[in-house]
Every structure is written in C-alpha cells, then in structure tokens.
Design an enzyme around this catalytic site. Structure first.
Site, PDB file in Angstrom:
ATOM      1  N   LYS A  23      -0.252 -10.740 -20.131  1.00 56.02           N
ATOM      2  CA  LYS A  23      -1.691 -11.022 -19.997  1.00 56.02           C
ATOM      3  C   LYS A  23      -2.451 -10.303 -21.114  1.00 56.02           C
ATOM      4  CE  LYS A  23      -3.997  -9.780 -16.134  1.00 56.02           C
ATOM      5  NZ  LYS A  23      -4.387  -9.905 -14.738  1.00 56.02           N
ATOM      6  N   GLN A  35       0.886  -1.191   0.000  1.00 54.53           N
ATOM      7  CA  GLN A  35       0.000   0.000   0.000  1.00 54.53           C
ATOM      8  C   GLN A  35       0.910   1.222   0.000  1.00 54.53           C
ATOM      9  OE1 GLN A  35      -3.020  -1.195  -0.237  1.00 54.53           O
ATOM     10  NE2 GLN A  35      -2.236  -3.210   0.308  1.00 54.53           N
TER      11      GLN A  35
END
Ligand code: R5P
Length: 280
Positions: free
Chosen positions: A181, A87
């Site tokens: 991806k 974070q």
C-alpha cells in the site's frame, strides 16, 4: 472419546467426529424465560472433544455452559475461531487485553486447547492449559489448485499474511506475492502487488480473516484497474461483518470462499482433516 459441539459448530463437529470415527454427544439447547441460555447433554465419556467457534458473546456463553456440563471428563477444546483474538495488545491505558480475557475464561475446565489460524499465535500464551495452533493453509491451497488450473497469482493483502499466501501457493506451485500500500495523499492510497504485476493474470487474494472486507474490496478494484482478468478471495475465517460479501461483489470479486471454522453458506474448505490429524 466422544465429541460434543455448540450450535455454531455443528457442521465442523460432525465432520470431525466422522474423521475420528467417534460418537457425538447430543445436546438439547433451550432458553429460560428471561432469555438466558440453558442446555442438557446426553452421556459423556472419560475423554471429550468440545468443538466451539466463539464468534461473539452468545457463543461464548454457550461454550462456557458446555464446558461446565462436561466437568467429569478430560476435555480437549477445539476453538476453530476465537473472537477478540485480534485485540492482542493494549493500545491505550485502561483497555483490557481482550484476547487474554477470552483465553482465560475458556481455559477453566479444559485440559488442552487447539486453535486454527490464530491471527497472532502469541495469543496461545494466554491460555492456562497447553495450547497449539494449526494452519489450514494447505487446505486453502487445495481449493485454489482445484478451481484455478491456469496458475493464478496468489496474493496476501499485506506482508503480515505473506507467509500464509506462500503456504497456500505452494500446494499448486503458484506465483505468490503480497499487496503493497502506497499513500499518495491524505485521501488516496494505491495498492499493487509488491513485485509481480497482476495485469493479464487471474488473482486469488488469501487471508486469515475477512471481516468487513474493506481492505480486500479496495485491493480488488485496483487489481482489476491494473488489468487483472479476475479476482477471487479465499480465507480461513469468514466473519463477513456489515455486508462484507455484498461489498466484495460490488468491488468485482468473483467468488469468496471460507472454511468451516465459522459456518457459512460459502464454507467450501474444511478444517476437519487437520484437526483430526492433530487429535489423533
Ligand atoms: C489483518 O491483519 C487481517 O489479516 C485481515 O486482513 C483483516 O482482519 C481483514 O479485515 P477487513 O476484512 O475488515 O479489512
């Protein structure tokens, strides 16, 4: 110099003390009737190395107590794993910068911090004392080289960890690439190596952290469908949240190993040698 560690870092602490040839300080851990943590340490030294993986709230409190208990010495904090380090930015107004909150909290009472494969080394800037980050990619590479003499393909799950995969692969001179991806539709994605096909190859996917194992499980299924002979996984920090190891096994991953930055049954790699070199 003496070394002291939290309950979560006993294995790494003992290995590091051995490498450094220093004594460990014994600590008696207990709880007050209301569940609060308590500890009493034996004699410390002028210079203390505190080893503490912060894996969550309990471990953080234990570390803060340990730092306070060592307030008469010069303290180097070895933080093998730092919860909340991912974070590292505010995604919405009003959110905390959690990595900074943890870094500030553990800076009080220590003189220097050493971290291991921080997800984003820019987090070092949040500590209020000199801080450095070491990488154990060569140790992960040594594990890959020992168990996979036939020259596996070393893959990172994304281009963010491509450099890590390159450092791991360099140990054995193995081919390396990262997984790319492609979104095929709203529900479907395809994951395949960017340039080196996995067909007919043994694959080792390497990453700094395996948390839920979600990314890796999806990748493993697809690589096996694409003809990979076997898929293994090696990471620095084995968080293994929410049944990750079971999900990875169900996806066909043959072996998952991690280091002792978080102590697990499959901690086959140690950060002790690199940490000892840095502390010397
Ligand atoms: C992300 O950038 C990290 O390097 C890891 O790939 C990620 O944290 C793994 O998360 P999970 O195991 O939950 O897919």
């Amino acid at each position: 110099m003496k070394l002291i560690c939290t309950q979560a870092s006993q294995v790494l602490g003992a290995r590091l003390a051995g490498r450094l040839g220093v004594e460990t300080i014994d600590v008696k851990y207990s709880r007050f009737p209301d569940g609060e943590s308590s500890l009493v340490r034996d004699e410390t030294d002028d210079e203390t190395v505190i080893v503490a993986a912060v894996t969550g709230a309990e471990a953080l409190v234990e570390l803060l107590l340990l730092i306070d208990a060592c307030d008469e010495s010069t303290n180097t904090l070895v933080l093998p794993y730092m919860a909340y380090a991912r974070q590292d930015r505010r995604f919405r107004p009003g959110e905390p910068l959690s990595a900074r909150a943890i870094a500030r909290a553990v800076s009080t009472g220590v003189d220097r911090v050493i971290t291991v494969n921080l997800h984003d080394p820019s987090v070092l800037g949040h500590f209020q004392v000199p801080a450095e980050n070491i990488s154990i990619a060569p140790q992960v590479g040594a594990w890959v080289a020992n168990g996979h003499e036939d020259g596996p393909l070393v893959l990172s799950p994304d281009d963010g960890a491509a450099r890590f995969a390159a450092e791991v692969a360099a140990v054995g001179g193995f081919d390396h690439d990262y997984l790319d991806k492609t979104r095929l539709s709203g529900e479907q994605v395809e994951i395949r190596p960017k340039s080196l096909p996995a067909e007919g190859r043994e694959v080792v996917i390497v990453d700094d952290i395996i948390s839920t194992g979600g990314t890796l499980a999806t990748a493993a299924r697809m690589l096996l469908d694409q003809g990979a002979i076997a898929v293994h996984a090696a990471c620095v920090h084995g968080v293994f949240a929410g049944g990750a190891l079971l999900h990875l096994a169900a996806a066909g991953v043959e072996r998952v190993v991690c280091s002792d930055t978080i102590e697990r049954a499959n901690s086959c790699i140690t950060a002790a040698d690199r940490l000892a070199d840095t502390l010397r």
